[in-house]
Design a protein around this motif. Structure first.
Motif, short mmCIF file in Angstrom:
data_model
loop_
_atom_site.label_atom_id
_atom_site.label_comp_id
_atom_site.label_asym_id
_atom_site.label_seq_id
_atom_site.Cartn_x
_atom_site.Cartn_y
_atom_site.Cartn_z
N LEU A 129 -4.47 7.45 0.97
CA LEU A 129 -4.84 8.47 0.00
C LEU A 129 -5.47 9.72 0.68
N ALA A 141 -3.37 4.03 -8.04
CA ALA A 141 -3.78 4.01 -6.53
C ALA A 141 -5.40 4.45 -6.51
N VAL A 142 -5.87 5.26 -7.20
CA VAL A 142 -7.41 5.58 -7.21
C VAL A 142 -8.08 4.48 -7.49
N SER A 173 1.70 8.03 -5.62
CA SER A 173 0.60 8.62 -6.47
C SER A 173 0.60 9.88 -6.75
N SER A 226 -8.15 1.98 -4.72
CA SER A 226 -8.83 2.21 -3.69
C SER A 226 -10.36 1.76 -3.82
N ILE A 283 2.46 1.89 -3.42
CA ILE A 283 1.29 2.72 -4.52
C ILE A 283 1.03 3.97 -4.12
N VAL A 284 0.70 4.05 -2.80
CA VAL A 284 0.51 5.51 -2.45
C VAL A 284 1.56 6.67 -2.57
N SER A 290 0.92 -1.17 0.00
CA SER A 290 0.08 0.07 0.10
C SER A 290 1.00 1.18 -0.03
N LEU A 343 1.04 7.56 -12.15
CA LEU A 343 0.66 6.50 -11.34
C LEU A 343 -0.43 6.74 -10.50
N LYS A 344 -1.00 7.99 -10.57
CA LYS A 344 -2.23 8.54 -9.51
C LYS A 344 -3.32 7.47 -9.80
N ILE A 391 -5.01 1.63 1.08
CA ILE A 391 -4.95 2.72 0.32
C ILE A 391 -5.73 3.72 0.14
#
Lengths: 257, 282
Positions: A145, A99-100, A90, A103, A86-87, A83, A95-96, A141
């Protein structure tokens, strides 16, 4: 004194707070004793629960708790690593969306995911770990975020004014500057994972764990044991919560929330 | 009596600056030049104040002056001290992030660093030894009354201590230029005096040191600044106000003989009244 207890926003001292909590505990216990009197009752009697606890202890409750905690710890560590990677990436526009997307996946039902995991993963214990990892990660995540989103623009601008490169901002403001939040996110999400134990541990009965104990007790309708186990699970959960809170406060003096 | 002074090289040049967010023009046609002021008897930095009612674009202008905001049109130029002097003049460069220190209204600091760690971090790009950095930090902490709280985190500091740390941090990192967005807002009389002292400390330490600040306290601006710009909305032909901030008036207090005075005189009061009128009409 009583008048103060029923006035909105009234400030009371510690002694009065403890008295109020004591009264509530007495009321709950009193209701439990009263409700379990007679031949027909919804809850098992306190004596049945006590017996349940004793029999659980004799059947190796401590080993089962160890198994559950081990499973949770293993899953939590893997999940946090995934996590956070990934975050922390982000803020990179490319790469954002990843992550979204992860989520949003938290709305997926468990059954669908376990089906695919069964095909991908060999070994029931690994399966247990990965089911937990998948679900923990989705919630981690989401929460992490939200932590990132709440970082004020002033903090980013402050770092920029100190000639920080974009990567330095990521390191100082996002990663180092919010480490205490990671522990808190872990604390909050551990509750969800702890609740999932029963389902996940039932995948592999041989590995044991509190989930297996509760499932077995349920099968034989042993209500005393079921309630005893629920109390134990609740208390361990609260203990974990408290330990993480103490660690955060101890490690991060600047953590004020 | 008016203090003697000389104006030398340009230290800040803003040309046709405008900033637009979507359809909304926040500030437009901003242009001014500030020169290095030299006094014969002492080192004298520059103190420039920006006044204007809320929403007239002061904070936006400040972000542009510090390189934190890319102008839609125009540019902000400062001397490039890394280049050698050509034909007796220091070459200019467009301002970039970090060239100009910026202290915001909330005195933002790194929440996970103590005062000492923050100051050390501000010096990370300066090419001096670690011991020299320590020495420099300790001297500054002593001069600025922060010695006792060097190992405290921002959440353990008072508002005044936070502000002084934020100023010091920028001073160590950026050097000559410092922009402060409403440094006096919400401060008690003691802390206001502390900031005034800090301004003096900065101004007296190097003739190129330049403080740019905004405030709603007109008297304080007239007392402290040697150059004041009033920002506001211009009037349309029909008497209504445009919704775009621009410079309405510049008061050069050096030229007027009102800068660096120890007392607030009737002339200062007169300027205060003039500024108030301009602001009310804008």
């Amino acid at each position: 004194m009583l008048k103060k207890w029923f006035r909105p926003f009234e400030k009371i001292d510690l002694k009065q707070k403890m008295t109020i909590i004591g009264i509530w505990i007495a009321l709950v216990l009193g209701y439990w004793f009263y409700a379990s009197l007679g031949s027909k009752h919804l809850f098992p009697t306190p004596a049945q629960v006590w017996e349940g606890m004793q029999s659980l202890y004799n059947e190796g409750l401590v080993v089962h708790i160890g198994s559950s905690l081990g499973l949770c710890l293993q899953a939590a560590v893997i999940s946090l690593l995934i996590s956070l990677s990934i975050v922390y990436l982000s803020p990179l526009p490319a790469l954002k969306p990843v992550a979204v997307f992860f989520s949003r996946l938290r709305y997926l039902p468990l059954t669908g995911i376990t089906f695919y995991l069964t095909m991908l993963v060999s070994g029931a214990r690994t399966m247990q770990v990965w089911v937990l990892v998948v679900f923990m990660s989705l919630y981690f995540i989401t929460s992490l975020l939200a932590v990132l989103k709440d970082i004020p623009a002033d903090e980013i601008n402050h770092a920029r004014s100190l000639k920080c490169s974009r990567w330095e901002i990521l390191w100082e403001v996002i990663i180092k500057g919010r480490l205490d939040y990671v522990l808190d996110v872990l604390r909050q999400n551990l509750a969800i994972i702890w609740m999932m134990l029963v389902t996940v541990e039932s995948i592999l009965v041989a590995a044991g764990g509190l989930g297996v104990l509760i499932k077995n007790s349920d099968k034989f309708a042993n209500h005393g044991r079921i309630v005893a186990l629920q109390i134990i699970i609740l208390l361990i959960g609260l203990l974990l919560d408290w330990i993480l809170h103490v660690i955060r406060k101890g490690l991060f003096r600047y953590s004020t929330y | 009596m008016a203090a003697k002074y000389e104006q030398k090289d340009t230290i800040l040049h803003v040309e046709n600056l405008s900033i637009v967010y979507g359809e909304k023009v926040i500030i437009s046609n901003i242009g001014f030049t500030e020169k290095n002021t030299v006094r014969p008897d002492k080192p004298q930095g520059q103190t420039i104040a920006f006044l204007g009612r809320s929403g007239r674009g002061k904070s936006t202008l400040f972000r542009a002056l510090t390189g934190l905001e890319e102008p839609t049109t125009g540019m902000v130029l400062i001397p490039d001290f890394e280049k050698p002097i050509v034909n007796g003049q220091q070459p200019a460069k467009k301002v970039q992030e970090g060239d100009v220190g910026f202290v915001d209204q909330k005195y933002t600091l790194f929440r996970h660093k103590t005062i000492y760690q923050s100051l050390k971090y501000a010096l990370r790009n300066v090419k001096i030894s670690s011991e020299e950095k320590d020495e420099k930090i300790i001297t500054y902490l002593k001069d600025w009354g922060l010695q006792t709280c060097r190992n405290q985190y921002p959440n353990e500091l008072s508002g005044g201590q936070r502000q002084r740390t934020a100023i010091l941090e920028q001073l160590l990192s950026s050097g000559l230029y410092m922009v402060l967005d409403e440094p006096f807002s919400g401060l008690d009389v003691g802390n206001i005096q502390n900031v005034k002292d800090a301004f003096r400390l900065i101004n007296d330490s190097h003739e190129l040191n330049t403080i740019i600040f905004s405030t709603h306290d007109i008297e304080l601006a007239v007392e402290l600044a040697d150059s004041i710009y009033v920002l506001g909305y211009l009037k349309n032909d029909d008497g209504t106000l445009t919704q775009t901030g621009t410079i309405l008036k510049h008061f050069d207090l050096k030229e007027m003989g009102l800068a660096w005075q120890h007392e607030f005189t009737a002339d200062h009061l007169d300027i205060t009244k003039q500024i108030k009128q301009i602001m009310l009409a804008s």
